[in-house]
Every structure is written in structure tokens, then in C-alpha cells.
Design a protein around this motif. Structure first.
Motif, PDB file in Angstrom:
ATOM      1  N   ARG A  99      -4.533  -2.176  -3.725  1.00 30.37           N
ATOM      2  CA  ARG A  99      -3.908  -1.306  -4.398  1.00 30.37           C
ATOM      3  C   ARG A  99      -2.156  -1.371  -3.633  1.00 30.37           C
ATOM      4  O   ARG A  99      -1.488  -1.199  -4.835  1.00 30.37           O
ATOM      5  CB  ARG A  99      -4.584  -0.065  -4.106  1.00 30.37           C
ATOM      6  CG  ARG A  99      -5.755   0.154  -4.739  1.00 30.37           C
ATOM      7  CD  ARG A  99      -6.456   1.442  -4.854  1.00 30.37           C
ATOM      8  NE  ARG A  99      -7.763   1.621  -5.387  1.00 30.37           N
ATOM      9  CZ  ARG A  99      -8.741   2.219  -4.806  1.00 30.37           C
ATOM     10  NH1 ARG A  99      -8.668   2.729  -3.739  1.00 30.37           N
ATOM     11  NH2 ARG A  99     -10.011   2.350  -5.452  1.00 30.37           N
ATOM     12  N   THR A 100      -2.108  -1.572  -2.488  1.00 32.96           N
ATOM     13  CA  THR A 100      -0.856  -1.479  -2.030  1.00 32.96           C
ATOM     14  C   THR A 100      -0.058  -2.662  -2.726  1.00 32.96           C
ATOM     15  O   THR A 100       0.997  -2.579  -3.251  1.00 32.96           O
ATOM     16  CB  THR A 100      -0.664  -1.605  -0.727  1.00 32.96           C
ATOM     17  OG1 THR A 100      -1.608  -0.669   0.084  1.00 32.96           O
ATOM     18  CG2 THR A 100       0.721  -1.782   0.103  1.00 32.96           C
ATOM     19  N   ARG A 120      -0.678  -4.220  -5.536  1.00 29.42           N
ATOM     20  CA  ARG A 120      -0.677  -4.118  -6.983  1.00 29.42           C
ATOM     21  C   ARG A 120       0.669  -3.260  -7.082  1.00 29.42           C
ATOM     22  O   ARG A 120       1.224  -3.274  -8.079  1.00 29.42           O
ATOM     23  CB  ARG A 120      -1.864  -3.734  -7.245  1.00 29.42           C
ATOM     24  CG  ARG A 120      -1.941  -3.803  -8.798  1.00 29.42           C
ATOM     25  CD  ARG A 120      -3.151  -3.236  -9.412  1.00 29.42           C
ATOM     26  NE  ARG A 120      -3.658  -2.041  -8.852  1.00 29.42           N
ATOM     27  CZ  ARG A 120      -4.767  -1.201  -9.105  1.00 29.42           C
ATOM     28  NH1 ARG A 120      -5.729  -1.883  -9.561  1.00 29.42           N
ATOM     29  NH2 ARG A 120      -4.694  -0.089  -8.396  1.00 29.42           N
ATOM     30  N   ALA A 121       0.598  -1.935  -6.461  1.00 23.10           N
ATOM     31  CA  ALA A 121       1.640  -1.118  -6.627  1.00 23.10           C
ATOM     32  C   ALA A 121       3.178  -1.631  -6.492  1.00 23.10           C
ATOM     33  O   ALA A 121       4.018  -1.351  -7.095  1.00 23.10           O
ATOM     34  CB  ALA A 121       1.268   0.286  -5.632  1.00 23.10           C
ATOM     35  N   GLU A 122       3.007  -2.773  -5.437  1.00 21.54           N
ATOM     36  CA  GLU A 122       4.615  -3.269  -4.904  1.00 21.54           C
ATOM     37  C   GLU A 122       4.882  -4.238  -6.214  1.00 21.54           C
ATOM     38  O   GLU A 122       6.153  -4.185  -6.815  1.00 21.54           O
ATOM     39  CB  GLU A 122       4.502  -4.074  -3.654  1.00 21.54           C
ATOM     40  CG  GLU A 122       4.460  -3.259  -2.689  1.00 21.54           C
ATOM     41  CD  GLU A 122       3.991  -4.065  -1.352  1.00 21.54           C
ATOM     42  OE1 GLU A 122       3.912  -5.258  -1.291  1.00 21.54           O
ATOM     43  OE2 GLU A 122       4.065  -3.466  -0.192  1.00 21.54           O
ATOM     44  N   GLN A 141       3.969  -3.856  -9.301  1.00 25.14           N
ATOM     45  CA  GLN A 141       4.293  -2.964 -10.630  1.00 25.14           C
ATOM     46  C   GLN A 141       5.442  -2.485 -10.350  1.00 25.14           C
ATOM     47  O   GLN A 141       6.476  -2.378 -11.281  1.00 25.14           O
ATOM     48  CB  GLN A 141       3.083  -1.877 -10.640  1.00 25.14           C
ATOM     49  CG  GLN A 141       1.823  -2.313 -11.486  1.00 25.14           C
ATOM     50  CD  GLN A 141       0.732  -1.545 -11.046  1.00 25.14           C
ATOM     51  OE1 GLN A 141       0.783  -0.397 -10.424  1.00 25.14           O
ATOM     52  NE2 GLN A 141      -0.317  -1.887 -11.974  1.00 25.14           N
ATOM     53  N   ALA A 142       5.768  -1.952  -9.152  1.00 23.21           N
ATOM     54  CA  ALA A 142       7.252  -1.602  -8.692  1.00 23.21           C
ATOM     55  C   ALA A 142       8.379  -2.237  -9.089  1.00 23.21           C
ATOM     56  O   ALA A 142       9.553  -2.049  -9.651  1.00 23.21           O
ATOM     57  CB  ALA A 142       7.365  -0.702  -7.456  1.00 23.21           C
ATOM     58  N   LYS A 143       7.901  -3.720  -8.750  1.00 24.94           N
ATOM     59  CA  LYS A 143       9.177  -4.726  -9.052  1.00 24.94           C
ATOM     60  C   LYS A 143       9.328  -4.904 -10.558  1.00 24.94           C
ATOM     61  O   LYS A 143      10.262  -5.435 -11.023  1.00 24.94           O
ATOM     62  CB  LYS A 143       8.693  -5.964  -8.469  1.00 24.94           C
ATOM     63  CG  LYS A 143       9.174  -6.209  -6.771  1.00 24.94           C
ATOM     64  CD  LYS A 143       8.755  -7.336  -6.447  1.00 24.94           C
ATOM     65  CE  LYS A 143       8.723  -7.292  -4.768  1.00 24.94           C
ATOM     66  NZ  LYS A 143       7.835  -7.977  -4.131  1.00 24.94           N
ATOM     67  N   GLN A 144       8.340  -4.834 -11.296  1.00 20.66           N
ATOM     68  CA  GLN A 144       8.319  -5.027 -12.694  1.00 20.66           C
ATOM     69  C   GLN A 144       8.801  -3.973 -13.580  1.00 20.66           C
ATOM     70  O   GLN A 144       9.340  -4.319 -14.843  1.00 20.66           O
ATOM     71  CB  GLN A 144       6.704  -5.428 -13.299  1.00 20.66           C
ATOM     72  CG  GLN A 144       6.127  -6.791 -12.821  1.00 20.66           C
ATOM     73  CD  GLN A 144       4.712  -6.894 -13.118  1.00 20.66           C
ATOM     74  OE1 GLN A 144       4.121  -5.717 -13.382  1.00 20.66           O
ATOM     75  NE2 GLN A 144       4.156  -8.164 -13.046  1.00 20.66           N
ATOM     76  N   ALA A 145       8.749  -2.773 -12.746  1.00 20.15           N
ATOM     77  CA  ALA A 145       9.290  -1.739 -13.701  1.00 20.15           C
ATOM     78  C   ALA A 145      10.881  -1.743 -13.676  1.00 20.15           C
ATOM     79  O   ALA A 145      11.384  -2.284 -12.958  1.00 20.15           O
ATOM     80  CB  ALA A 145       8.879  -0.231 -13.010  1.00 20.15           C
TER      81      ALA A 145
END
Ligand code: HEM
Length: 342
Positions: free
Chosen positions: A331-332, A334-336, A338-342
Motif C-alpha cells: 500500500r505504501t 502504491r500510494a507513492e 499514485q502520488a507521482k502520477q497525480a
């Protein structure tokens, strides 16, 4: 990653070469999650003979319906009750607020009486809860053999545990549990971890065919033994020596942990990182849970009569610890991403 549907997993015979006789066992295993948080607020006070209140359904809740049934079905308490043969109380306990193991561990005699449990069942539940709370094997894993890089043990943070965590008390298991659990691991090693691994991975494919797409030939090649002349058939995953080896390593990791009966704290960093890497392998979270079901089916098939409730319990505990730790890393990471993609 190349996503291609691979055929063949169902073509292969799904039995161990020397499968022993089977024994019926409850579907699914107890899902012993770590870090269960206190849920005292779930207990709404109602005077009882002991002065303590039996948990009641929370106000405003809808009457039992499909979704409640679903919650009951999936709750850890239900899985536990199924394992100890007291499923008839699942609905009653759940709707009385005993929705998680931490709460159930606090159940009092008066609660059980109020809920209409038969005296013998009260004794049984109490006994099994005591075993659950204190008689859980403390486990050791041998990461260097199976999970890749290991961090310096001094850097390893302690595992946070609560009273109802599988590893909470650190007490020694009973001789009986130790013996049956260790025997189960010895038996699987005799069959061969790669054979068990192959079966395990076929079960995952059967339960979730789309997971086959995670293992195109390019991925399998990474786990090939180039020193031998083994072949990878592009379309037949079920016969893949590379997958047999890869999942054999997973079985080895879990099995040695189950049988090791020692401190498990040290494996947390490696498992967290392993979970992080699995984001790059295109896994979905649900695959971890599916793999737990696949493991139970594998053990039931491979162990036959040795697959007792105690054995199932010990394996489920360890496996759940492993996947819960991997999931935290997953999860950590994946969140990273997703944050990069945002
Ligand atoms: C207890 C659970 C699991 C453990 C301990 C585990 C362990 C491993 C290990 C040690 C590797 C070798 C690569 C590495 O070290 O990063 C690996 C690779 C892989 N695992 Fe898992 N795994 C688990 C569950 C799963 C599940 C449930 C799936 C999906 C169904 C899965 C899919 C994969 C894939 C696709 C690879 C290959 C990645 C590549 O090389 O491209 N794993 N796993």
C-alpha cells in the motif's frame, strides 16, 4: 508488463503425486490479522448478572439483511467459530457486537449465558479462546533462504502486537501443537516444496484465472534454472518449472516460519519491501487474500489427515502475518506511485 492470457493451468492434474487421504475441514481459515485495535466502544453497557454488559447491536443498525449476512460470513469471528465447530453462534455473536477477535476475547460467562449458549459450548468457546490468546506458536522465518535481501537485524523495528495478535504473548506452544505443526511441515518437505508450490500456484490460477497474466514467459524466465535443460512452455503455466520454483520458495518461506517457533520480528522489513516490489508486478490487493484460500486448499490436499484444526490455525496465522506485512509495504508503494502520477 506484458499482459497475456496463458492457457493450460486447468489441463494439469491438480493433485499431489502421493496425496494422502483427505479429511473434511472447514472452508477458509481463521484470518488472524495483526494489530487488532481496541473496540471497546462497540460494547454498549447493559447490566447483566456479573455487572458487565453484553455487547448489543448498535442502535440505528438495519435488521439482518443481505449485507449483514455478508459481514457475518466474512468476519474473523465467524472464521474462528467455523474452525472450532461453533458456527451456530456466528450470527448471534456478531449481531451482539462480537465482531472481531479482540472483543470476543473479552467475552464473559454472563454474556454467553445471556446469548443462550449451551453450557458445553460455553466451556468449549472459553477453552478455544484461551488457546487462541496464549497458545499460538511464535514463529521464525529463514529469509536468507527464501525472501532475498535481509536488513541488519538491529535495524528491524519490533512488530507491534496486541493481546489478540498471533504473536502477542510470545508464550511457547503446547507440545501437541508444536508436534502437529512441525509434522505438517516435515510432511510437505517430504513431498517437496516445489511440488507443493506448483499445486499452490495452480490453485491460485483456478481461483482467479486472471492472475495467470502476471506470469508471461518473460517473467517466468527470471526464475528459470539455466543450469538445467528444463523447458518453459509458453502456453502451459501449470507445467512451468520456473513457477514451481518461485512458489516453492513462497511455501518454503511460510513453512519454515510455521515450524520455526521463534521470534518473527526480524522478518518485517524484508516482507515490507517484498510487498513494495509486488506493486511493480501488477498485483491487485485481492490476490493476497485469494492466495490464502489457495494455501488452505493446498494444505488440505497435501496434508490429508495431518491437516488438523491446530495445523490449519498455525499456518493461517503465519500466512496472515506475512501477507498483512507485505500488504503494508504494498500500500505504501502504491500510494507513492499514485502520488507521482497525480
Ligand atoms: C506470501 C505471499 C507471497 C510471497 C512471500 C511472495 C514472494 C515472492 C518472491 C520472493 C518473489 C521473487 C521476486 C522478489 O523477490 O521480488 C516473487 C515474485 C512474484 N510474485 Fe510473489 N509472493 C507472494 C504472493 C504473491 C501473489 C499472491 C501473487 C499473485 C498471484 C504473486 C505474484 C508474483 C509475481 C508476478 C512475481 C514475479 C515478478 C517478476 O519477477 O516480475 N506473489 N514473489
Amino acid at each position: 508488463m506484458q499482459a497475456r492470457r496463458q492457457g493450460g493451468a486447468r489441463d494439469e492434474r491438480s493433485t499431489f503425486p502421493a496425496a494422502t487421504c483427505r479429511r473434511s475441514s472447514p472452508a477458509g481459515g481463521y484470518s488472524g490479522r495483526t494489530a487488532v485495535r481496541a473496540r471497546a466502544s462497540a460494547l454498549s453497557p447493559k447490566p447483566s448478572s456479573s455487572g458487565r454488559a453484553a455487547p448489543k447491536p448498535r442502535p440505528g443498525r438495519p435488521p439482518p439483511n443481505q449485507s449483514l449476512r455478508c459481514n457475518v460470513e466474512q468476519s474473523e469471528v465467524t472464521k474462528f467459530l467455523r474452525q472450532i465447530g461453533l458456527m451456530q453462534y456466528a450470527q448471534t455473536l456478531y449481531s451482539s457486537g462480537f465482531e472481531d477477535m479482540e472483543t470476543l476475547l473479552e467475552i464473559e460467562d454472563s454474556h454467553m449465558r445471556d446469548l443462550g449458549m449451551l453450557p458445553g459450548h460455553q466451556v468449549k468457546l472459553r477453552k478455544r479462546l484461551e488457546e487462541f490468546d496464549a497458545d499460538i506458536p511464535v514463529v521464525q522465518i529463514h529469509p536468507q533462504r527464501c525472501l532475498g535481501d535481509w536488513e541488519d537485524e538491529d535495524d528491524a523495528p519490533p512488530v507491534r502486537v496486541s493481546a489478540s495478535s498471533p504473536y502477542g504473548r510470545g508464550s511457547a506452544p503446547s507440545d501437541r501443537t508444536t508436534t502437529s505443526v512441525q509434522m505438517s511441515w516435515a510432511h510437505l518437505k517430504e513431498i517437496g516444496t516445489d511440488v507443493v508450490g506448483a499445486y499452490f500456484c495452480r490453485k491460485i490460477f483456478e481461483l482467479k484465472p486472471e492472475t495467470m497474466e502476471l506470469f508471461p514467459i518473460a517473467v517466468r524466465s527470471r526464475y528459470r534454472d539455466w543450469a538445467t535443460d528444463e523447458d518453459e512452455d509458453e502456453r502451459n503455466l501449470a507445467a512451468s518449472p520456473a513457477l514451481r520454483r518461485l512458489f516453492g520458495r513462497v511455501v518454503d518461506a511460510v513453512g519454515s516460519a510455521v515450524a520455526g517457533l521463534q521470534d518473527m520480528n526480524k522478518m518485517v522489513p524484508a516482507l515490507t519491501q517484498l510487498g513494495m516490489r509486488h506493486v511493480g508486478y501488477n498485483l491487485k490487493e485481492e490476490y493476497f487474500e485469494i492466495s490464502e484460500k489457495a494455501l488452505v486448499l493446498t494444505l488440505r490436499e497435501g496434508l490429508g489427515d495431518l491437516f488438523t484444526k491446530e495445523v490449519e490455525f498455525a499456518w493461517s496465522m503465519v500466512y496472515n502475518f506475512i501477507i498483512a506485512t507485505m500488504l503494508a509495504g504494498f500500500r505504501t508503494a502504491r500510494a507513492e506511485v499514485q502520488a507521482k502520477q497525480a
